[in-house]
Design an enzyme around this catalytic site. Sequence first.
Site, mmCIF file in Angstrom:
data_model
loop_
_atom_site.group_PDB
_atom_site.id
_atom_site.type_symbol
_atom_site.label_atom_id
_atom_site.label_comp_id
_atom_site.label_asym_id
_atom_site.label_seq_id
_atom_site.Cartn_x
_atom_site.Cartn_y
_atom_site.Cartn_z
ATOM 1 N N VAL A 1 35.325 62.055 17.372
ATOM 2 C CA VAL A 1 35.914 61.289 18.474
ATOM 3 C C VAL A 1 35.345 59.862 18.515
ATOM 4 O O VAL A 1 36.100 58.883 18.614
ATOM 5 C CB VAL A 1 35.671 61.987 19.826
ATOM 6 C CG1 VAL A 1 36.286 61.173 20.955
ATOM 7 C CG2 VAL A 1 36.246 63.389 19.824
ATOM 8 N N LYS B 1 36.841 80.135 26.989
ATOM 9 C CA LYS B 1 36.025 79.629 25.891
ATOM 10 C C LYS B 1 35.362 80.838 25.236
ATOM 11 O O LYS B 1 35.178 81.867 25.887
ATOM 12 C CB LYS B 1 34.938 78.695 26.451
ATOM 13 C CG LYS B 1 34.398 77.702 25.461
ATOM 14 C CD LYS B 1 35.180 76.400 25.447
ATOM 15 C CE LYS B 1 34.622 75.461 24.395
ATOM 16 N NZ LYS B 1 35.351 74.209 24.352
ATOM 17 N N GLY C 1 30.865 60.613 15.649
ATOM 18 C CA GLY C 1 31.504 61.759 15.001
ATOM 19 C C GLY C 1 33.014 61.598 15.020
ATOM 20 O O GLY C 1 33.548 60.485 14.982
HETATM 21 P P1 NAD Z 1 31.210 65.615 16.267
HETATM 22 O O1 NAD Z 1 30.284 66.733 15.999
HETATM 23 O O2 NAD Z 1 32.232 65.238 15.254
HETATM 24 O O3 NAD Z 1 30.360 64.288 16.582
HETATM 25 C C1 NAD Z 1 29.267 64.265 17.429
HETATM 26 C C2 NAD Z 1 28.295 63.258 16.851
HETATM 27 O O4 NAD Z 1 27.264 63.035 17.797
HETATM 28 C C3 NAD Z 1 27.634 63.711 15.564
HETATM 29 O O5 NAD Z 1 27.823 62.717 14.568
HETATM 30 C C4 NAD Z 1 26.169 63.860 15.947
HETATM 31 O O6 NAD Z 1 25.290 63.503 14.881
HETATM 32 C C5 NAD Z 1 26.058 62.879 17.077
HETATM 33 N N1 NAD Z 1 24.941 63.103 17.996
HETATM 34 C C6 NAD Z 1 24.445 64.263 18.475
HETATM 35 N N2 NAD Z 1 23.431 64.020 19.320
HETATM 36 C C7 NAD Z 1 23.288 62.673 19.377
HETATM 37 C C8 NAD Z 1 22.432 61.816 20.091
HETATM 38 N N3 NAD Z 1 21.483 62.280 20.923
HETATM 39 N N4 NAD Z 1 22.560 60.494 19.919
HETATM 40 C C9 NAD Z 1 23.513 59.998 19.083
HETATM 41 N N5 NAD Z 1 24.355 60.769 18.395
HETATM 42 C C10 NAD Z 1 24.252 62.091 18.535
HETATM 43 O O7 NAD Z 1 31.893 65.949 17.678
HETATM 44 P P2 NAD Z 1 33.238 65.319 18.272
HETATM 45 O O8 NAD Z 1 34.370 66.209 17.940
HETATM 46 O O9 NAD Z 1 33.297 63.875 17.947
HETATM 47 O O10 NAD Z 1 32.973 65.494 19.833
HETATM 48 C C11 NAD Z 1 32.088 64.644 20.534
HETATM 49 C C12 NAD Z 1 31.949 65.122 21.960
HETATM 50 O O11 NAD Z 1 33.220 65.139 22.590
HETATM 51 C C13 NAD Z 1 31.406 66.548 22.110
HETATM 52 O O12 NAD Z 1 30.631 66.611 23.278
HETATM 53 C C14 NAD Z 1 32.638 67.371 22.276
HETATM 54 O O13 NAD Z 1 32.366 68.570 22.999
HETATM 55 C C15 NAD Z 1 33.500 66.434 23.092
HETATM 56 N N6 NAD Z 1 34.928 66.695 22.955
HETATM 57 C C16 NAD Z 1 35.510 66.686 21.729
HETATM 58 C C17 NAD Z 1 36.873 66.928 21.627
HETATM 59 C C18 NAD Z 1 37.556 66.920 20.289
HETATM 60 O O14 NAD Z 1 38.799 66.982 20.276
HETATM 61 N N7 NAD Z 1 36.872 66.820 19.185
HETATM 62 C C19 NAD Z 1 37.638 67.182 22.774
HETATM 63 C C20 NAD Z 1 37.016 67.164 24.021
HETATM 64 C C21 NAD Z 1 35.656 66.925 24.091
#
Ligand code: NAD
Length: 361
Positions: free
Chosen positions: A178, A74, A176
Site C-alpha cells: 500500500v 477474520k 510495502g
Molecule cells: P506490506 O506487508 O506489503 O507492507 C508493510 C511494510 O511495512 C513492510 O514493507 C514492512 O517492512 C514495513 N514495516 C513494518 N513495520 C515497520 C515500522 N515500524 N516502520 C517502518 N516500516 C515498517 O503490507 P501492506 O499490504 O502494504 O499493508 C500495510 C498496512 O495497511 C497493514 O497494516 C495492513 O493491515 C493495512 N491494510 C492493507 C490493505 C491491503 O489491501 N493490502 C487493506 C487494508 C489495510
Amino acid sequence: MAEASHEQVVYCRDAASGLRAIIAIHDTTLGPALGGTRMWPYRSELEALTDVLRLSEGMTYKAAVTGLNLGGGKAVILGDPTRDKSEALLRAHGRFVDSLGGRYITAEDVGITVADVETMAMETRFVTGVLSAPGGSGDPGPATAFGVYHGIRACATRVWGAPELGGRRVAIQGAGSVGSHLARHLAGEDARLWVSDLDAARARRVADATGAVVVDPEAIFDVEADVFAPCALGAVVNDATIPRLRVRVVAGAANNQLAEDRHGDELARRGILYAPDFVINAGGLINVYLELQGYDPELARSKARGIYDTLLAIFERAEADAIPTHRAAERLAEARIRDVGRAGRIWTPRRGVRPRRFADL
Ligand code: NAD
C-alpha cells in the site's frame, strides 16, 4: 468500539497438517462476514484470539461505514508463514472455511499471499480477492492505496479548504504494497514525501521512484510534515508517539492505528485531524466485495474514490456532535447496522414459512 460481542468463534485444528486456526465472525447483520486470513507466529492462543476478535470487529465497522452489504470476520492461523506453511495446511484451512457454508468469506492478509488463497480455493468457493484471471480482482493493495490517496485529499479539503496535495508534505511509514502505491499517487500530484521502512531496500525503491526522502523507521514520527500516513503496522498512534507528531493530519492504510480509542481523542484535542483507519483503508475491501459480484475495475475505482465523500461526511458529523472523528465513524457504522437490522425483521416470501411445532409460550 463496543465490547467483544461476536456471533461465532471457531477453533480449527488438523493434526496431520499442523493447522491451528481461529475463525471469528463478529456480525452478519449486513451480510456474510468477510475478512482475510492472517498467518503469524503468535506466542499463545490467547494472543491469536485477541487479534482475531479485534480484527473481525474492525471488518464489521469497515463494511458498514463503506455502505457494503457485508458483515465482519477474520481468520488467523497460528504459525510462522516462512516455515510452517504447506499445501495441506492451507487446504485444511480452506475446508474449515467451507464448513461455515458462506457465513465467512476469506481473502489474503499478513503472511498469506494470493497464491495461498488460491490454494484454499481448491477446497472452498468462499474466497475472494485472489484471482488475477478475468473476473478476479487480484491483490487489493493498489486499490487500498488509491482509496487512501482520496482519503488524504478529503483531509486536505477539511483542513486547508481544497483537496490538492501539490507541495503538501507527507510522511509515509511503510513502503510495502500500500505505502509504495500511495507514494506514487502522491508524487503524481507533486506532494513532498518522506518514507521509512524496516526493510531499507523497500524504502529506497520508493524513494527512487518518487523522489521521497528516506528516514530511519524510528524518526518518521518526528518529521515535520502536513500528513502522517501510517502504512505499516497497527498501534502506532500511542502515548509515546503522539507528543512527537508534528503534522495536522493522520491518514494512512494501517489497521488499528490507534493503540486505544483514547488516543483518537487525544489527536482531536491537539487539533490533529484523524481519518479513521477503517474508513480510509476500505479500498481493498471494496475491491474484493465487487469481485464477489463480477469484478468491474472502473466501478471499483469509482467506489474507492467515494471514500473522499464518506470521510467528509464523518468530519461533519464529528463537528456537529462535538466528538472525535473515530467516534463519529463508529456511530455511523452502528446506526447503519441497527437500522438495516431492524428492516430485516420484515417478513418476505423469500424467507418462507417453516412450519414447525408450536412454541411453548
Ligand atoms: P506490506 O506487508 O506489503 O507492507 C508493510 C511494510 O511495512 C513492510 O514493507 C514492512 O517492512 C514495513 N514495516 C513494518 N513495520 C515497520 C515500522 N515500524 N516502520 C517502518 N516500516 C515498517 O503490507 P501492506 O499490504 O502494504 O499493508 C500495510 C498496512 O495497511 C497493514 O497494516 C495492513 O493491515 C493495512 N491494510 C492493507 C490493505 C491491503 O489491501 N493490502 C487493506 C487494508 C489495510
